[in-house]
Design a protein around this motif. Structure first.
Motif, PDB file in Angstrom:
ATOM      1  N   MET A   9      95.326  26.656  11.177  1.00  0.00           N
ATOM      2  CA  MET A   9      95.318  27.443  12.204  1.00  0.00           C
ATOM      3  C   MET A   9      96.454  28.724  12.143  1.00  0.00           C
ATOM      4  O   MET A   9      97.489  28.326  11.639  1.00  0.00           O
ATOM      5  N   GLN A  10      96.129  30.023  12.038  1.00  0.00           N
ATOM      6  CA  GLN A  10      97.028  31.110  12.042  1.00  0.00           C
ATOM      7  C   GLN A  10      98.103  30.892  13.315  1.00  0.00           C
ATOM      8  O   GLN A  10      97.939  30.463  14.244  1.00  0.00           O
ATOM      9  N   LEU A  54      99.564  32.350  16.116  1.00  0.00           N
ATOM     10  CA  LEU A  54      98.805  33.550  17.126  1.00  0.00           C
ATOM     11  C   LEU A  54      99.985  34.058  17.898  1.00  0.00           C
ATOM     12  O   LEU A  54      99.713  35.094  18.468  1.00  0.00           O
ATOM     13  N   LEU A  64      89.037  35.929  18.527  1.00  0.00           N
ATOM     14  CA  LEU A  64      89.507  34.352  18.485  1.00  0.00           C
ATOM     15  C   LEU A  64      88.283  33.428  18.878  1.00  0.00           C
ATOM     16  O   LEU A  64      87.672  33.692  19.629  1.00  0.00           O
ATOM     17  N   ASP A  65      88.302  32.350  17.983  1.00  0.00           N
ATOM     18  CA  ASP A  65      87.340  31.367  18.341  1.00  0.00           C
ATOM     19  C   ASP A  65      87.970  30.552  19.569  1.00  0.00           C
ATOM     20  O   ASP A  65      89.009  30.890  19.711  1.00  0.00           O
ATOM     21  N   GLU A 125      90.995  28.448  18.762  1.00  0.00           N
ATOM     22  CA  GLU A 125      92.441  29.101  18.771  1.00  0.00           C
ATOM     23  C   GLU A 125      92.699  29.693  20.119  1.00  0.00           C
ATOM     24  O   GLU A 125      93.640  29.803  20.573  1.00  0.00           O
ATOM     25  N   HIS A 142      94.267  26.914  21.992  1.00  0.00           N
ATOM     26  CA  HIS A 142      95.617  26.536  21.709  1.00  0.00           C
ATOM     27  C   HIS A 142      96.563  27.619  22.166  1.00  0.00           C
ATOM     28  O   HIS A 142      97.693  27.227  22.614  1.00  0.00           O
ATOM     29  N   LEU A 143      96.064  28.933  22.090  1.00  0.00           N
ATOM     30  CA  LEU A 143      96.927  29.917  22.447  1.00  0.00           C
ATOM     31  C   LEU A 143      97.290  29.646  24.098  1.00  0.00           C
ATOM     32  O   LEU A 143      98.490  29.860  24.476  1.00  0.00           O
TER      33      LEU A 143
END
Length: 114
Positions: free
Chosen positions: A1-2, A4, A24-25, A28, A31-32
């Motif tokens: 995962m990138q 963010l 964003l999926d 993601e 998570h953010l």
């Protein structure tokens, strides 16, 4: 995962930098949402600067997250200042009348002075 976002400390404020792609999926965003709200909840008072230099677009979910961040910080008698807002993102914020909710300045240096 990138990555963010990144949170750092400055003498006058805590700084959160967002690194968001044009989309964003769901995973993601979840998570953010969880991790950024958790970081804010750990120390909501004082000044927070949200640097959006690396973000050119936000969908409705991220805009909602910004409102949640603002509310949590405000509830703790803190202040949230947005900086580095791109012209495209500024249009989005204005279209949603969100410029009324947030203090928005051009640079991080200006944000530190608010």
């Amino acid at each position: 995962m990138q990555t963010l976002y990144r949170i750092g400390e400055a003498p006058q404020a805590r700084v959160a930098e967002l690194f968001l792609n044009d989309s964003l999926d769901e995973m993601e965003f979840d998570h953010l949402n969880e991790s950024l709200l958790g970081a804010i909840d750990a120390a909501p008072s004082g000044k927070w600067v949200l640097d959006l230099t690396q973000t050119s677009y936000m969908g409705s979910a991220v805009l909602g997250l910004l409102v949640n961040l603002r509310q949590r910080i405000k509830h703790a008698h803190g202040i949230l200042v947005l900086c580095g807002v791109s012209p495209q993102l500024e249009k989005i914020l204005r279209a949603c009348c969100m410029e009324r909710l947030f203090t928005i300045v051009k640079t991080r240096d200006e944000a530190m002075k608010k």
